[in-house]
Enzyme design. Structure first.
Site, PDB file in Angstrom:
ATOM      1  N   ASP A 137       0.832  -1.214   0.000  1.00  0.00           N
ATOM      2  CA  ASP A 137       0.000   0.000   0.000  1.00  0.00           C
ATOM      3  C   ASP A 137       0.866   1.263   0.000  1.00  0.00           C
ATOM      4  O   ASP A 137       0.704   2.139   0.831  1.00  0.00           O
ATOM      5  CB  ASP A 137      -0.911  -0.002   1.224  1.00  0.00           C
ATOM      6  CG  ASP A 137      -0.133  -0.109   2.532  1.00  0.00           C
ATOM      7  OD1 ASP A 137       1.075  -0.434   2.481  1.00  0.00           O
ATOM      8  OD2 ASP A 137      -0.714   0.140   3.605  1.00  0.00           O
ATOM      9  N   GLU A 138       1.793   1.363  -0.943  1.00  0.00           N
ATOM     10  CA  GLU A 138       2.707   2.503  -0.955  1.00  0.00           C
ATOM     11  C   GLU A 138       2.888   2.989  -2.381  1.00  0.00           C
ATOM     12  O   GLU A 138       2.287   3.975  -2.790  1.00  0.00           O
ATOM     13  CB  GLU A 138       4.052   2.108  -0.332  1.00  0.00           C
ATOM     14  CG  GLU A 138       4.984   3.291  -0.145  1.00  0.00           C
ATOM     15  CD  GLU A 138       6.155   2.975   0.777  1.00  0.00           C
ATOM     16  OE1 GLU A 138       6.837   3.919   1.171  1.00  0.00           O
ATOM     17  OE2 GLU A 138       6.392   1.787   1.093  1.00  0.00           O
ATOM     18  N   GLU A 410      14.155  -5.158  -0.963  1.00  0.00           N
ATOM     19  CA  GLU A 410      14.281  -3.937  -0.161  1.00  0.00           C
ATOM     20  C   GLU A 410      15.316  -4.107   0.946  1.00  0.00           C
ATOM     21  O   GLU A 410      16.033  -3.176   1.289  1.00  0.00           O
ATOM     22  CB  GLU A 410      12.916  -3.608   0.455  1.00  0.00           C
ATOM     23  CG  GLU A 410      12.905  -2.380   1.338  1.00  0.00           C
ATOM     24  CD  GLU A 410      11.514  -2.047   1.852  1.00  0.00           C
ATOM     25  OE1 GLU A 410      11.294  -0.864   2.176  1.00  0.00           O
ATOM     26  OE2 GLU A 410      10.660  -2.941   1.920  1.00  0.00           O
TER      27      GLU A 410
END
Length: 513
Positions: A137-138, A410
């Site tokens: 959700d980014e 990441e």
């Protein structure tokens, strides 16, 4: 029922189905599976990443979403009528239309997979804006990730138009103070701006695009934005020391679990800020020279001297030790020429000792990683740079590759050696920042580089750096003048180098002899 597409990608799945009116199919998306075989979506946070289809019945129907995309390798299909056949499910990859320009290969299969992962990380995150990640959700245009990866990006694909456009967005969202938001477009608000290494996208990316494409217009377009960002740092400095405000620091640096003896590689955030203050000022001077702004050159050269002097006074002991003894601290200080000449050799020795103290592993985060191997090579530690590239255990570039990664993660340990996952609140498996090692592979290892007197490869520099356990390496780049390529091969005590230079350009070829 779960389908594995074999590659972490961004886009959606096109489904062929035949069933009754009112039949409902639900498709869920995930990047990884738990080691017990369970479908894992916790790292998506609040993103549902589900598509629901209701059949009208009758003839065969084809479904695909039109208003979203997903980051995934696996899908879970529920409610599908009839037998689940692979040929009825097609993964469609979505990315901005950027021609592939660069290729890289070597004698090391893991490093070749790393290159594959770098390219797919770029594809999946260059969707109109350079997003940090495509799945949770980014999906925001994080400036720090973009600047760290920009030079690597310009090799793999033609990102000239992509960044020209996005840099205009950066300037449009720049605050009246000159501060640059964390994300562009800025959906986080006026307070979310001004972090060192993130906001510097305003100076670093225009200069990198100028080097890669020789387009003076980018510097003209962005000059006032570059100037405004340096002005913001100057305005917020005391005696030329920029040591206030919020900063992300060396984001996601190495920190072992339950670190009790200080092995976590924490770098002073204001030391980092001062390094980027100097770097952005230097890039502004470079741009001013290209554009003939002689008054600005003089005033910013004077500022740069003061910024570096303030750094030495605040962060360097008389014997040459930095207040933070991390790899990132030494890498940034050396890469941006923050140290007096007579203290540089001892500083790189400290850097090398630090790398060795971690068992020849890197400990850098988003800001130190892009420059680590460049600094080691520049100061005579090529063997150590190669050792880091070829390191296969955590933390390293090849650890995720050995764990089955098909994109850049990441975190250095998104999946831990025992198969468990890092904290789900921040654990993307498609996050291109650490792929910045590609820049070293192309420009240093194979040696395809630029000169400032002939940007855009009008005057190219071909200087291979041969090392490690590699028997060969090759890279090719489609420049605006044609194909530029270099390859090297080790053969029975001799080296064979093959070079192609585009017509109407010149190249300085430096043979490692």
């Amino acid at each position: 029922q779960i389908i594995d597409f074999g590659q972490n990608l961004v886009g959606w799945v096109s489904i062929k189905v035949k069933g009754q009116a009112g039949d409902k199919i639900q498709v869920s998306h995930a990047e990884v599976m738990e080691k017990n075989g369970n479908f894992y979506t916790t790292n998506l946070r609040a993103a549902k990443a589900q598509d629901t289809y209701i059949l009208k019945g009758g003839e065969e129907e084809i479904f695909e979403p039109h208003f979203t995309w997903h980051g995934f390798q696996f899908i879970k299909v529920e409610g599908y009528p009839g037998e689940l056949k692979p040929e009825n499910f097609t993964a469609v990859a979505l990315y901005s239309d950027m021609p592939m320009t660069g290729s890289f290969s070597s004698s090391n299969g893991l490093v070749n997979q790393l290159q594959h992962n770098i390219q797919w990380g770029q594809k999946g995150n260059f969707l109109d804006v350079p997003t940090d990640c495509p799945q949770r959700d980014e999906r925001l245009g994080w400036t720090g990730d973009a600047q760290a990866f920009s030079r690597t990006a310009a090799f793999n694909m033609n990102v000239h138009s992509f960044f020209t456009k996005w840099l205009k967005d950066v300037e449009a969202d720049q605050l009246p103070t000159g501060s640059v938001p964390f994300v562009v477009p800025n959906v986080l608000g006026a307070g979310a701006a001004g972090s060192a290494g993130w906001a510097d996208a305003a100076t670093i990316i225009p200069w990198n695009m100028y080097l890669a494409y020789g387009d003076r217009k980018i510097l003209e377009n962005q000059y006032s934005s570059m100037k405004a960002w340096v002005g913001y740092m100057k305005q917020n400095s005391t005696s030329d020391l920029w040591n206030k405000g919020f900063h992300f620091g060396d984001w996601l640096f190495f920190r072992p679990n339950d670190d009790n003896d200080g092995k976590a590689a924490v770098t002073d955030k204001y030391l980092i800020a001062q390094c980027f203050y100097a770097h952005s000022t230097q890039l502004l001077i470079n741009a001013a020279k290209v554009l003939g702004r002689t008054d600005d050159v003089a005033s910013y050269e004077s500022l740069l001297e003061r910024v570096k002097a303030a750094f030495v006074k605040e962060y360097l002991t008389p014997s040459g030790r930095l207040v933070s003894s991390t790899q990132t601290a030494y890498v940034l200080a050396l890469n941006f020429d923050m140290l007096p000449e007579h203290l540089r050799i001892q500083a790189v020795e400290r850097l090398a000792e630090n790398v060795k103290s971690y068992g020849n592993h890197l400990t850098t985060g988003f800001l130190g990683t892009p420059y680590l191997c460049h600094v080691l090579t520049r100061f005579g530690y090529l063997d150590l740079a190669y050792t880091l590239l070829q390191q296969e255990t955590y933390p390293s570039w090849l650890y995720p590759v050995k764990m089955g990664a098909t994109t850049i993660w990441e975190r250095w340990d998104g999946i831990k050696p025992d198969g468990s996952f890092q904290v789900p609140s921040m654990n993307s498996y498609n996050h291109y920042a650490y792929g910045a090692i590609g820049d070293w592979m192309y420009r240093t290892m194979v040696g395809l580089d630029t000169y400032e007197d002939g940007t855009g490869y009008k005057h190219s520099k071909i200087q291979p750096h041969i090392g490690g356990n590699f028997t060969q390496a090759a890279a090719s780049l489609q420049t605006y003048y044609g194909t530029l390529s270099s390859s090297w091969k080790r053969m029975d005590g001799s080296i064979e180098i093959d070079v192609e230079i585009p017509a109407n350009t010149r190249s300085t070829v430096i043979i490692p002899a």
